[in-house]
Design a protein around this motif. Structure first.
Motif, PDB file in Angstrom:
ATOM      1  N   SER A   1      13.303 -54.525   9.620  1.00 44.59           N
ATOM      2  CA  SER A   1      13.253 -55.838   8.794  1.00 44.59           C
ATOM      3  C   SER A   1      14.263 -55.898   7.454  1.00 44.59           C
ATOM      4  O   SER A   1      14.913 -54.889   7.002  1.00 44.59           O
ATOM      5  CB  SER A   1      11.967 -56.021   8.264  1.00 44.59           C
ATOM      6  OG  SER A   1      11.824 -55.011   7.475  1.00 44.59           O
ATOM      7  N   GLU A   2      14.402 -56.887   6.698  1.00 46.61           N
ATOM      8  CA  GLU A   2      15.281 -57.126   5.517  1.00 46.61           C
ATOM      9  C   GLU A   2      14.768 -56.124   4.540  1.00 46.61           C
ATOM     10  O   GLU A   2      15.532 -55.743   3.657  1.00 46.61           O
ATOM     11  CB  GLU A   2      15.298 -58.271   5.020  1.00 46.61           C
ATOM     12  CG  GLU A   2      16.174 -59.652   5.796  1.00 46.61           C
ATOM     13  CD  GLU A   2      15.763 -60.840   5.092  1.00 46.61           C
ATOM     14  OE1 GLU A   2      14.839 -61.000   4.263  1.00 46.61           O
ATOM     15  OE2 GLU A   2      16.470 -61.669   5.524  1.00 46.61           O
TER      16      GLU A   2
ATOM     17  N   SER B   1      14.839 -59.806  17.042  1.00 46.47           N
ATOM     18  CA  SER B   1      14.170 -61.307  17.126  1.00 46.47           C
ATOM     19  C   SER B   1      14.756 -62.254  17.891  1.00 46.47           C
ATOM     20  O   SER B   1      14.285 -63.204  18.672  1.00 46.47           O
ATOM     21  CB  SER B   1      13.564 -61.614  15.842  1.00 46.47           C
ATOM     22  OG  SER B   1      14.682 -62.248  14.989  1.00 46.47           O
TER      23      SER B   1
ATOM     24  N   THR C   1       5.595 -61.927   8.772  1.00 48.82           N
ATOM     25  CA  THR C   1       6.725 -62.379   9.627  1.00 48.82           C
ATOM     26  C   THR C   1       6.620 -61.776  10.976  1.00 48.82           C
ATOM     27  O   THR C   1       7.704 -61.825  11.757  1.00 48.82           O
ATOM     28  CB  THR C   1       7.877 -61.647   8.656  1.00 48.82           C
ATOM     29  OG1 THR C   1       7.586 -60.363   8.562  1.00 48.82           O
ATOM     30  CG2 THR C   1       8.316 -62.079   7.608  1.00 48.82           C
TER      31      THR C   1
ATOM     32  N   VAL D   1       9.999 -58.855  14.281  1.00 47.68           N
ATOM     33  CA  VAL D   1       9.803 -59.385  13.102  1.00 47.68           C
ATOM     34  C   VAL D   1      10.935 -60.445  12.723  1.00 47.68           C
ATOM     35  O   VAL D   1      12.074 -60.125  13.210  1.00 47.68           O
ATOM     36  CB  VAL D   1       9.916 -58.153  11.885  1.00 47.68           C
ATOM     37  CG1 VAL D   1       9.642 -58.876  10.592  1.00 47.68           C
ATOM     38  CG2 VAL D   1       8.688 -57.073  12.160  1.00 47.68           C
TER      39      VAL D   1
ATOM     40  N   SER E   1      11.962 -51.832   6.532  1.00 45.72           N
ATOM     41  CA  SER E   1      10.811 -51.293   6.957  1.00 45.72           C
ATOM     42  C   SER E   1       9.640 -50.882   5.890  1.00 45.72           C
ATOM     43  O   SER E   1       8.695 -50.118   5.968  1.00 45.72           O
ATOM     44  CB  SER E   1      10.738 -49.803   7.848  1.00 45.72           C
ATOM     45  OG  SER E   1      11.458 -50.425   8.851  1.00 45.72           O
TER      46      SER E   1
ATOM     47  N   THR F   1      14.995 -60.273  12.153  1.00 45.53           N
ATOM     48  CA  THR F   1      15.950 -59.116  12.673  1.00 45.53           C
ATOM     49  C   THR F   1      16.750 -59.552  13.897  1.00 45.53           C
ATOM     50  O   THR F   1      16.492 -60.307  14.394  1.00 45.53           O
ATOM     51  CB  THR F   1      14.800 -58.150  13.168  1.00 45.53           C
ATOM     52  OG1 THR F   1      13.916 -58.538  14.237  1.00 45.53           O
ATOM     53  CG2 THR F   1      13.913 -57.409  11.972  1.00 45.53           C
TER      54      THR F   1
ATOM     55  N   GLU G   1       7.533 -53.252   4.130  1.00 46.03           N
ATOM     56  CA  GLU G   1       6.886 -54.304   3.915  1.00 46.03           C
ATOM     57  C   GLU G   1       6.088 -54.450   2.964  1.00 46.03           C
ATOM     58  O   GLU G   1       5.317 -55.299   2.228  1.00 46.03           O
ATOM     59  CB  GLU G   1       6.426 -54.786   5.074  1.00 46.03           C
ATOM     60  CG  GLU G   1       7.245 -55.868   5.981  1.00 46.03           C
ATOM     61  CD  GLU G   1       8.389 -55.236   6.352  1.00 46.03           C
ATOM     62  OE1 GLU G   1       8.551 -54.035   6.582  1.00 46.03           O
ATOM     63  OE2 GLU G   1       9.611 -55.900   6.462  1.00 46.03           O
TER      64      GLU G   1
END
Ligand code: SF4
Length: 317
Positions: free
Chosen positions: A62-63, A239, A283, A233, A66, A236, A68
């Protein structure tokens, strides 16, 4: 039912119905009380994002790299620890706290920077030890010396993201290091407390491939392993291909069955940091079932009980 399951539990490293060596049990034995990790974003990046190894990162990442559940690097390490401590102590009043350098690659900086950041966490009077997550190809000899030095004095857990032993899958993930790179680093740090991450349900992997990853790790006998399912998520790379229908995520039934098979082949002394992850974020696209972490844990307990099995039952030296 659970009471009977506890009474009948033949697994030696457990005082509950869990038929595997939970991190909770390990930490309670080590510290004499409940211990919790506080996720930290220490402001690192990753060589797979800044162009040193690649751009864009691993396709599932993820942005936030990881991280979160961190407060974010707009806050100092001390501020993040204080906020995490407040939250944890509301739930477990006298819990031991372990700062967890989670976001991105937490050994990707000059050793002087690393020392400074780790020291800020280690010297916090609220904390005990440290946990550092990283890529295996980001540990130099110099960094290894620093980690060993810390481990001489305090509890140190080094988390290595592997996800799979299969390089074919790693290429699909854009991981940009091979299993051979992992083994080289593992050899350098194997006397530390190492936790290896595995992901089940990666694109193109069948049951045998996932089991082979666990069997290969069983031979290495790491201190700990962390399992989770592949989460799709938002935002990504993965996704996009998932939403185009190029692959499907693992079902809950397949996941439970796979984790139980993996637990059976691992050494009983390997601590299982988790059998499923925290998929319940805003997300998350799939799999929907992963939001119910407790249900997944219960299904694993039930399946091991149904099999009259436990971690290590099929492990051979
Ligand atoms: S190595 Fe870790 S932080 Fe870097 S892109 Fe991959 S999963 Fe994300």
């Amino acid at each position: 039912m659970k009471k009977n399951q506890r009474k009948e539990n033949p697994f030696p490293f457990s005082d509950t119905n869990k038929r595997y060596y939970t991190m909770d049990y390990f930490l309670r034995q080590k510290f004499g009380k409940k211990a919790c990790k506080i996720p930290i974003d220490a402001g690192f990046t990753c060589p797979n994002r800044d162009g040193t190894k690649g751009f864009g990162g691993c396709t599932f990442c993820s942005e936030k790299g990881s991280g979160e559940f961190t407060l974010g690097n707009g806050h100092s390490i001390t501020e993040q620890i204080d906020a995490g401590a407040k939250m944890m102590h509301q739930k477990w009043e006298d819990a031991i706290l372990i700062p967890y350098f989670q976001s991105f690659t937490n050994t990707y900086a000059p050793v002087t920077v690393l020392r400074e950041k780790y020291t800020e966490a280690l010297s916090n009077p609220l904390c005990n030890g440290i946990c550092i997550a990283t890529r295996p190809d980001c540990i130099t000899n110099e960094i290894s010396v620093l980690l060993h030095k810390i481990a001489e004095e305090q509890f140190l857990m080094l988390e290595l993201g592997l996800q799979t032993i299969h390089d074919k899958t790693a290429d699909v993930l854009n991981r940009r290091y091979g299993y051979a790179d992992f083994l080289k680093t593992y050899d350098m740090v194997k006397d530390l407390f190492i936790c290896v991450h595995l992901i089940n349900g990666l694109p193109g992997e069948d049951h045998k491939m996932m089991l082979d990853s666990a069997k290969a790790l069983a031979e290495l006998k790491p201190s700990a392993i962390k399992f989770h399912a592949l989460y799709i998520v938002e935002g990504t790379q993965m996704s996009k291909s998932y939403l185009r229908g190029e692959f499907d995520t693992i079902t809950k039934e397949e996941y439970v069955n796979t984790v139980c098979d993996q637990l059976e082949v691992l050494p009983p002394q390997t601590v299982i940091e988790r059998v499923t992850g925290d998929g319940a974020c805003n997300t998350l696209i799939a799999p929907e079932w992963s939001r119910k972490k407790l249900t997944v844990q219960n299904e694993i307990d039930k399946e091991l009980y149904r099999r009259q099995s436990y971690q290590g039952i099929k492990f051979s030296l």
